[in-house]
Write a protein that holds these residues in place. Structure first.
Motif, PDB file in Angstrom:
ATOM      1  N   VAL A 204       0.826  -1.201   0.000  1.00 41.14           N
ATOM      2  CA  VAL A 204       0.000   0.000   0.000  1.00 41.14           C
ATOM      3  C   VAL A 204       0.865   1.258   0.000  1.00 41.14           C
ATOM      4  O   VAL A 204       0.475   2.287  -0.562  1.00 41.14           O
ATOM      5  N   ALA A 205       2.043   1.173   0.635  1.00 46.32           N
ATOM      6  CA  ALA A 205       2.944   2.328   0.648  1.00 46.32           C
ATOM      7  C   ALA A 205       3.431   2.655  -0.754  1.00 46.32           C
ATOM      8  O   ALA A 205       3.474   3.826  -1.164  1.00 46.32           O
ATOM      9  N   ARG A 206       3.801   1.637  -1.510  1.00 49.00           N
ATOM     10  CA  ARG A 206       4.272   1.873  -2.874  1.00 49.00           C
ATOM     11  C   ARG A 206       3.157   2.459  -3.738  1.00 49.00           C
ATOM     12  O   ARG A 206       3.386   3.363  -4.548  1.00 49.00           O
ATOM     13  N   GLY A 207       1.951   1.935  -3.585  1.00 52.73           N
ATOM     14  CA  GLY A 207       0.842   2.450  -4.363  1.00 52.73           C
ATOM     15  C   GLY A 207       0.521   3.894  -4.051  1.00 52.73           C
ATOM     16  O   GLY A 207       0.144   4.675  -4.933  1.00 52.73           O
ATOM     17  N   PHE A 208       0.693   4.272  -2.788  1.00 48.84           N
ATOM     18  CA  PHE A 208       0.343   5.628  -2.360  1.00 48.84           C
ATOM     19  C   PHE A 208       1.445   6.634  -2.646  1.00 48.84           C
ATOM     20  O   PHE A 208       1.176   7.762  -3.061  1.00 48.84           O
TER      21      PHE A 208
ATOM     22  N   THR B 271      10.634   8.347  -5.170  1.00 44.17           N
ATOM     23  CA  THR B 271      10.982   6.935  -5.242  1.00 44.17           C
ATOM     24  C   THR B 271      11.071   6.360  -3.833  1.00 44.17           C
ATOM     25  O   THR B 271      11.710   6.954  -2.957  1.00 44.17           O
ATOM     26  N   LEU B 272      10.430   5.213  -3.622  1.00 43.04           N
ATOM     27  CA  LEU B 272      10.435   4.553  -2.318  1.00 43.04           C
ATOM     28  C   LEU B 272      11.322   3.312  -2.370  1.00 43.04           C
ATOM     29  O   LEU B 272      11.162   2.456  -3.233  1.00 43.04           O
ATOM     30  N   THR B 273      12.279   3.229  -1.428  1.00 41.27           N
ATOM     31  CA  THR B 273      13.105   2.038  -1.254  1.00 41.27           C
ATOM     32  C   THR B 273      12.717   1.385   0.071  1.00 41.27           C
ATOM     33  O   THR B 273      12.687   2.063   1.108  1.00 41.27           O
TER      34      THR B 273
ATOM     35  N   GLY C 103      11.745  13.429  -4.302  1.00 39.88           N
ATOM     36  CA  GLY C 103      13.072  12.911  -3.992  1.00 39.88           C
ATOM     37  C   GLY C 103      13.002  11.427  -3.713  1.00 39.88           C
ATOM     38  O   GLY C 103      12.271  10.695  -4.391  1.00 39.88           O
ATOM     39  N   THR C 104      13.732  10.988  -2.709  1.00 40.72           N
ATOM     40  CA  THR C 104      13.760   9.568  -2.361  1.00 40.72           C
ATOM     41  C   THR C 104      13.359   9.373  -0.900  1.00 40.72           C
ATOM     42  O   THR C 104      13.642  10.214  -0.039  1.00 40.72           O
TER      43      THR C 104
END
Length: 217
Positions: free
Chosen positions: A89-93, A100-102, A133-134
């Protein structure tokens, strides 16, 4: 600063306002796209409207799924949540053309308040990089207690001035409105989970730590 306590009805109302704020934009875009399909005969415009509807529907779904875990009950009292579901859900949001989410975390079951805290910390992380950002997430687990490190990097990285006070439950203004309810709620969840939250700024990077309180370590 003096700690404040919100009435349960006010807390619920403000959280509902926050969720509605997050979904109103994509839902409005879907409505606009449907109106174009009803009135427009030009095929290129109809194609544009269909793309808008698809994109906005995915966005609305992602935001609602995120809100369900971050703000909702997510099961009965004492329930655990799979961190793999939290990642999804974090990636989708969060992840988009600007951010970018790592995710560096084992897939485990954690008490729901810890997972809800992590998701809410990601919302605060997003606010620290207003131009994108990241966001780098690291989770470590010991004896069913998670520790979280969230590092953001981006141009004009900052710690929003009101956030530390809201996290502590002692806002500078002495009140909490719909704009500030999310970090205030994050502080409530952190205390319920037995975790301390800190934010530090170093150049173009912000580090958010959530670690067990000494008595719970």
């Amino acid at each position: 600063m003096t700690a404040i306590t919100l009435d349960s009805l006010d807390l619920a109302a403000l959280l509902c306002s926050r969720v509605c704020h997050d979904v109103i934009s994509p839902v409005g875009a879907i409505v606009n796209g449907l109106e174009v399909l009803e009135d427009e005969k030009d095929e290129s415009m109809r194609g544009f409207a269909q793309d808008l509807i698809r994109k906005s529907a995915r966005q609305a779904s992602a935001r609602l799924q995120f809100a369900r875990l971050a703000f909702g009950a997510a099961g009965s009292a004492g329930a655990a949540i799979d961190t793999g579901d939290a990642e999804q859900v974090a990636r989708g949001f969060i992840q988009d053309d600007r951010t970018t989410l790592t995710w560096n975390a084992p897939r485990v079951l954690l008490p729901k308040n810890q997972v809800k805290l992590l998701l809410n910390l990601l919302l605060i992380a997003g606010a620290t990089i207003p131009r994108g950002g990241t966001i780098d997430v690291t989770l470590t687990v010991e004896n069913d207690m998670g520790s979280f490190k969230v590092i953001t990097k981006g141009v004009s990285a900052r710690i929003p001035a009101a956030v530390p006070g809201l996290l502590a439950g002692s806002p500078d203004s002495g009140t909490v409105d719909a704009h500030g309810i999310q970090p205030y709620y994050t502080g409530l969840i952190a205390r319920a989970a037995g975790l301390d939250v800190s934010l530090t700024l170093d150049g173009d990077s912000v580090t958010i730590l959530a670690t067990p309180k000494p008595e719970d370590a």
